[in-house]
Design a protein around this motif. Structure first.
Motif, PDB file in Angstrom:
ATOM      1  N   LEU A 114       0.870   1.828  -1.392  1.00  0.00           N
ATOM      2  CA  LEU A 114      -0.409   1.386  -0.336  1.00  0.00           C
ATOM      3  C   LEU A 114      -1.469   2.964  -1.121  1.00  0.00           C
ATOM      4  CD1 LEU A 114       0.600  -0.676   2.154  1.00  0.00           C
ATOM      5  CD2 LEU A 114      -0.198  -1.419   0.184  1.00  0.00           C
ATOM      6  N   GLY A 115      -1.096   4.074  -0.813  1.00  0.00           N
ATOM      7  CA  GLY A 115      -1.438   5.001  -0.627  1.00  0.00           C
ATOM      8  C   GLY A 115      -2.727   5.354  -2.315  1.00  0.00           C
ATOM      9  N   ALA A 116      -1.140   5.159  -3.460  1.00  0.00           N
ATOM     10  CA  ALA A 116      -1.989   5.367  -5.021  1.00  0.00           C
ATOM     11  C   ALA A 116      -2.898   4.422  -4.639  1.00  0.00           C
ATOM     12  CB  ALA A 116      -0.603   5.245  -5.700  1.00  0.00           C
ATOM     13  N   LEU A 117      -3.538   3.731  -4.292  1.00  0.00           N
ATOM     14  CA  LEU A 117      -4.399   2.523  -4.340  1.00  0.00           C
ATOM     15  C   LEU A 117      -5.988   3.545  -3.939  1.00  0.00           C
ATOM     16  CD1 LEU A 117      -4.220  -0.789  -2.773  1.00  0.00           C
ATOM     17  CD2 LEU A 117      -3.500  -0.324  -5.143  1.00  0.00           C
ATOM     18  N   PRO A 118      -6.568   3.801  -5.159  1.00  0.00           N
ATOM     19  CA  PRO A 118      -7.977   4.277  -5.203  1.00  0.00           C
ATOM     20  C   PRO A 118      -8.845   4.307  -3.520  1.00  0.00           C
ATOM     21  CG  PRO A 118      -7.890   2.521  -6.966  1.00  0.00           C
ATOM     22  CD  PRO A 118      -7.282   2.431  -6.515  1.00  0.00           C
ATOM     23  N   THR A 143      -6.443   2.112   5.832  1.00  0.00           N
ATOM     24  CA  THR A 143      -7.737   2.908   6.201  1.00  0.00           C
ATOM     25  C   THR A 143      -8.085   3.298   4.669  1.00  0.00           C
ATOM     26  OG1 THR A 143      -6.690   4.292   7.891  1.00  0.00           O
ATOM     27  CG2 THR A 143      -9.146   4.763   7.044  1.00  0.00           C
ATOM     28  N   SER A 144      -9.486   3.032   4.853  1.00  0.00           N
ATOM     29  CA  SER A 144      -9.554   3.402   3.053  1.00  0.00           C
ATOM     30  C   SER A 144     -11.120   3.300   2.863  1.00  0.00           C
ATOM     31  CB  SER A 144      -9.674   2.008   2.295  1.00  0.00           C
ATOM     32  OG  SER A 144      -9.974   0.443   3.019  1.00  0.00           O
ATOM     33  N   THR A 145     -11.799   3.508   2.348  1.00  0.00           N
ATOM     34  CA  THR A 145     -13.148   4.029   1.943  1.00  0.00           C
ATOM     35  C   THR A 145     -14.337   3.058   1.762  1.00  0.00           C
ATOM     36  OG1 THR A 145     -13.566   4.672  -0.308  1.00  0.00           O
ATOM     37  CG2 THR A 145     -12.919   6.207   0.987  1.00  0.00           C
ATOM     38  N   SER A 146     -13.072   1.325   1.667  1.00  0.00           N
ATOM     39  CA  SER A 146     -14.403   0.245   0.863  1.00  0.00           C
ATOM     40  C   SER A 146     -13.366  -1.083   1.047  1.00  0.00           C
ATOM     41  CB  SER A 146     -15.125   0.594  -0.184  1.00  0.00           C
ATOM     42  OG  SER A 146     -13.755   0.662  -1.613  1.00  0.00           O
ATOM     43  N   GLU A 147     -13.566  -2.093   1.504  1.00  0.00           N
ATOM     44  CA  GLU A 147     -12.672  -3.360   1.622  1.00  0.00           C
ATOM     45  C   GLU A 147     -11.729  -3.529   0.405  1.00  0.00           C
ATOM     46  OE1 GLU A 147     -12.908  -6.377   3.966  1.00  0.00           O
ATOM     47  OE2 GLU A 147     -14.378  -5.155   4.149  1.00  0.00           O
ATOM     48  N   LEU A 148     -10.563  -3.278   1.050  1.00  0.00           N
ATOM     49  CA  LEU A 148      -9.558  -3.389  -0.037  1.00  0.00           C
ATOM     50  C   LEU A 148      -9.253  -5.003   0.048  1.00  0.00           C
ATOM     51  CD1 LEU A 148      -7.018  -1.887   1.893  1.00  0.00           C
ATOM     52  CD2 LEU A 148      -7.958  -1.166   0.186  1.00  0.00           C
ATOM     53  N   ASP A 149      -9.118  -4.890  -2.365  1.00  0.00           N
ATOM     54  CA  ASP A 149      -9.096  -6.475  -2.395  1.00  0.00           C
ATOM     55  C   ASP A 149      -7.580  -6.948  -2.590  1.00  0.00           C
ATOM     56  OD1 ASP A 149      -9.143  -8.114  -4.863  1.00  0.00           O
ATOM     57  OD2 ASP A 149      -7.274  -7.219  -6.154  1.00  0.00           O
ATOM     58  N   ASP A 150      -7.424  -7.548  -1.333  1.00  0.00           N
ATOM     59  CA  ASP A 150      -6.078  -8.302  -0.964  1.00  0.00           C
ATOM     60  C   ASP A 150      -4.794  -8.116  -1.947  1.00  0.00           C
ATOM     61  OD1 ASP A 150      -4.561  -9.507   1.272  1.00  0.00           O
ATOM     62  OD2 ASP A 150      -4.664 -11.767  -0.378  1.00  0.00           O
ATOM     63  N   ALA A 151      -5.552  -8.991  -3.484  1.00  0.00           N
ATOM     64  CA  ALA A 151      -4.447  -8.822  -4.744  1.00  0.00           C
ATOM     65  C   ALA A 151      -3.771  -8.127  -4.922  1.00  0.00           C
ATOM     66  CB  ALA A 151      -5.023  -9.708  -5.629  1.00  0.00           C
ATOM     67  N   ALA A 152      -4.354  -6.121  -4.563  1.00  0.00           N
ATOM     68  CA  ALA A 152      -4.140  -4.959  -5.174  1.00  0.00           C
ATOM     69  C   ALA A 152      -3.055  -4.484  -4.255  1.00  0.00           C
ATOM     70  CB  ALA A 152      -5.507  -4.261  -5.200  1.00  0.00           C
ATOM     71  N   VAL A 153      -3.534  -5.104  -2.575  1.00  0.00           N
ATOM     72  CA  VAL A 153      -2.608  -4.582  -1.678  1.00  0.00           C
ATOM     73  C   VAL A 153      -1.487  -5.244  -1.664  1.00  0.00           C
ATOM     74  CG1 VAL A 153      -2.580  -4.935   0.993  1.00  0.00           C
ATOM     75  CG2 VAL A 153      -4.766  -3.717  -0.146  1.00  0.00           C
ATOM     76  N   ARG A 154      -1.714  -6.296  -1.514  1.00  0.00           N
ATOM     77  CA  ARG A 154      -0.189  -7.476  -2.078  1.00  0.00           C
ATOM     78  C   ARG A 154       0.867  -7.020  -3.562  1.00  0.00           C
ATOM     79  NH1 ARG A 154       1.023 -12.949   0.552  1.00  0.00           N
ATOM     80  NH2 ARG A 154      -0.690 -12.672   1.877  1.00  0.00           N
ATOM     81  N   ALA A 155       0.062  -6.739  -4.283  1.00  0.00           N
ATOM     82  CA  ALA A 155       0.610  -5.943  -4.884  1.00  0.00           C
ATOM     83  C   ALA A 155       1.692  -4.909  -5.369  1.00  0.00           C
ATOM     84  CB  ALA A 155      -0.083  -5.904  -6.829  1.00  0.00           C
ATOM     85  N   ALA A 156       0.169  -3.845  -4.055  1.00  0.00           N
ATOM     86  CA  ALA A 156       1.449  -2.291  -4.152  1.00  0.00           C
ATOM     87  C   ALA A 156       2.427  -3.301  -3.476  1.00  0.00           C
ATOM     88  CB  ALA A 156       0.702  -1.220  -3.511  1.00  0.00           C
ATOM     89  N   TYR A 186       8.951  -5.114  -0.716  1.00  0.00           N
ATOM     90  CA  TYR A 186       8.822  -5.403  -0.129  1.00  0.00           C
ATOM     91  C   TYR A 186       7.492  -6.852  -0.205  1.00  0.00           C
ATOM     92  CZ  TYR A 186      11.051  -1.498   1.354  1.00  0.00           C
ATOM     93  OH  TYR A 186      12.067  -0.526   0.847  1.00  0.00           O
ATOM     94  N   GLU A 187       6.936  -7.875   0.922  1.00  0.00           N
ATOM     95  CA  GLU A 187       6.445  -8.684   0.319  1.00  0.00           C
ATOM     96  C   GLU A 187       5.655  -8.244   1.752  1.00  0.00           C
ATOM     97  OE1 GLU A 187       7.196 -13.484   0.443  1.00  0.00           O
ATOM     98  OE2 GLU A 187       8.266 -12.240   0.740  1.00  0.00           O
ATOM     99  N   VAL A 188       4.093  -9.186   1.425  1.00  0.00           N
ATOM    100  CA  VAL A 188       3.203  -9.079   2.644  1.00  0.00           C
ATOM    101  C   VAL A 188       2.837 -10.376   3.599  1.00  0.00           C
ATOM    102  CG1 VAL A 188       0.483  -9.021   3.670  1.00  0.00           C
ATOM    103  CG2 VAL A 188       1.062  -7.059   1.775  1.00  0.00           C
ATOM    104  N   LYS A 189       3.363 -10.458   4.922  1.00  0.00           N
ATOM    105  CA  LYS A 189       3.820 -12.133   5.406  1.00  0.00           C
ATOM    106  C   LYS A 189       2.084 -12.613   5.728  1.00  0.00           C
ATOM    107  CE  LYS A 189       7.876 -13.045   4.602  1.00  0.00           C
ATOM    108  NZ  LYS A 189       8.044 -14.149   3.277  1.00  0.00           N
TER     109      LYS A 189
END
Lengths: 70, 70
Positions: free
Chosen positions: A24-28, A48-61, A67-70
């Motif tokens: 997750l920390g590798a997401l820009p 915590t992020s500087t802008s709204e996160l893309d849900d698909a990117a979070v799930r992919a990370a 692991y899996e996002v529930k």
């Protein structure tokens, strides 16, 4: 700053926590990741992020960490 | 070849297994390490080595990985 909380299943130990934090920390946009480890259940992960996160990117990370996002 | 089986507590997942394998595998006599993961209980770890292992060195390696020989 934006805060996103997700529930991640399958995390059992500090190594699992570290793996999820790393991916997750590798997401820009991500500046901080905190995990409340709940072995045997889902663990809340606060991102915590500087802008709204893309849900698909979070799930992919999380998936990338094994692991899996529930 | 010598085979030694120890019981290690605190291992919960594949990351734990990998950490223990890595530390034990770094002992010069060790040729193979196999783990029967038992999350929530002790996990039998079977170590194959070219000669008799020093008990203290085995305990130190497991401790280094963050776990305990029971």
């Amino acid at each position: 700053m934006t805060t996103t909380t997700i529930n991640v299943s399958g995390m059992t130990c500090g190594h699992c926590e570290a793996a999820v934090k790393e991916e997750l920390g590798a997401l820009p946009e991500v500046t901080e990741v905190s995990v409340e480890l709940n072995p045997g259940a889902t663990s809340p992960v606060t991102i915590t992020s500087t802008s709204e996160l893309d849900d698909a990117a979070v799930r992919a990370a999380v998936d990338e960490a094994g692991y899996e996002v529930k």
